[in-house]
Design an enzyme around this catalytic site. Structure first.
Site, short mmCIF file in Angstrom:
data_model
loop_
_atom_site.label_atom_id
_atom_site.label_comp_id
_atom_site.label_asym_id
_atom_site.label_seq_id
_atom_site.Cartn_x
_atom_site.Cartn_y
_atom_site.Cartn_z
N SER A 119 0.83 -1.21 0.00
CA SER A 119 0.00 0.00 0.00
C SER A 119 0.86 1.26 0.00
O SER A 119 0.36 2.36 -0.23
CB SER A 119 -0.94 0.01 1.22
OG SER A 119 -0.22 -0.26 2.41
N LYS A 153 4.32 -11.52 3.34
CA LYS A 153 2.89 -11.72 3.12
C LYS A 153 2.63 -11.87 1.63
O LYS A 153 3.12 -11.09 0.82
CB LYS A 153 2.06 -10.56 3.68
CG LYS A 153 0.55 -10.77 3.51
CD LYS A 153 -0.26 -9.80 4.36
CE LYS A 153 -0.30 -8.41 3.79
NZ LYS A 153 -1.01 -8.33 2.46
N GLU A 199 -9.56 -9.62 4.18
CA GLU A 199 -9.90 -8.24 3.83
C GLU A 199 -11.28 -8.12 3.19
O GLU A 199 -11.58 -8.81 2.22
CB GLU A 199 -8.84 -7.65 2.88
CG GLU A 199 -9.14 -6.20 2.51
CD GLU A 199 -7.99 -5.49 1.83
OE1 GLU A 199 -8.17 -4.33 1.44
OE2 GLU A 199 -6.91 -6.10 1.69
#
Length: 277
Positions: free
Chosen positions: A54, A126, A195
């Site tokens: 992000s 991740k 998510e």
């Protein structure tokens, strides 16, 4: 033991996160992209700091996470790891593997995973995806690199989805997500991010796994929660998703401080004699 060593806290490990799930202790996780913020968040007691792809959005201004490179992720990760090390040393540091760094082949994924781990000394990586990346997760974990999974809305697949809407609302997709979660756990993942999925489904996934789930827009039943640091600090006026709780309005604070500085410079009120040599 010297004073510096006494001030260090017990570092959070994958074993510690598993114990937290079994003991009913919630896991706190936020993103971090730089040294200063990493020190602040580690001092605040965060269990996990995620060096998220992000950064492509909030740090570089891209509309998606796709453009960020391995080299850029390594740059951010090095800064965060140094920050944690120079503070209490407690927080675990997890780093996103960027788009197309693990999807082409198992060999390339393993090579890139090793590169990221060796160059900045983080604790884990991740990866986004379900059974399609299970073999990759297994190969990476088999050589001793801890992997956190990521299911539900997967930002690296945004062009496939076409929107950032809630995922797995329908039966087939919900069943697939539950299956994927079990597959990723079996492949060796130590935790999974969920998510933007229905809270009922997230609760079911959490109950079905022995590893922790970390929710972002997935309800309170997850074993922990993660948010983007810029969002909880109110640094982006244009972004107010339902799942974010804003704990500060730093956009206004920073703008006000900058305006005061501009005014003081223009009026020759800065620097003062006390601020000069």
């Amino acid at each position: 033991m010297n004073k510096s060593a006494q001030q260090k806290s017990a570092h959070v490990t994958t074993r510690r996160l598993l114990d937290m799930k079994h003991n009913g202790e919630k896991i706190s996780m936020l993103t971090a992209y730089d040294y200063t913020m990493a020190r602040i968040l580690d001092r605040a007691g965060l269990d996990v700091l995620l060096v998220g792809d992000s950064a492509s959005n909030v740090f570089a201004g891209h509309s998606t996470t796709l453009p960020i490179t391995i080299e850029e992720m390594v740059y951010h990760a090095k800064a965060v790891v140094r920050g944690v090390h120079d503070e209490s040393g407690r927080a675990m540091v997890v780093v996103d593997m960027p788009f197309m760094s693990y999807q082409i082949s198992g060999d390339e994924a393993l090579r890139n995973a090793g590169k990221i781990m060796k160059e900045h000394g983080c604790d884990a990586l991740k990866l986004e995806g379900g059974k399609i990346i299970a073999d990759t997760v297994k190969r990476i974990t088999d050589v001793g690199i801890p992997v956190m999974g990521h299911l539900g809305l997967m930002p690296q697949s945004i062009y496939k989805y076409g929107s950032y809407k809630v995922r797995a609302k329908e039966g087939v997709e919900a069943e697939q997500l539950l299956e994927d979660a079990k597959i990723i756990e079996e492949a060796g993942a130590f935790a999974i991010v969920l998510e933007k999925i229905p809270s009922v489904l997230a609760a079911e996934v959490t109950r079905s796994l022995t590893i922790p789930t970390i929710g972002i827009g997935a309800g309170v039943a997850c074993d922990g929660q993660v948010l983007v640091i810029n969002d909880i600090l109110g640094l982006n006026r244009e972004f107010h998703p339902r799942f974010v709780r804003q704990y500060a309005d730093l956009n206004t604070v920073i703008e006000h401080a900058a305006k005061q500085y501009v005014e003081d410079v223009r009026q020759s009120n800065f620097p003062s004699p006390d601020e000069s040599y």
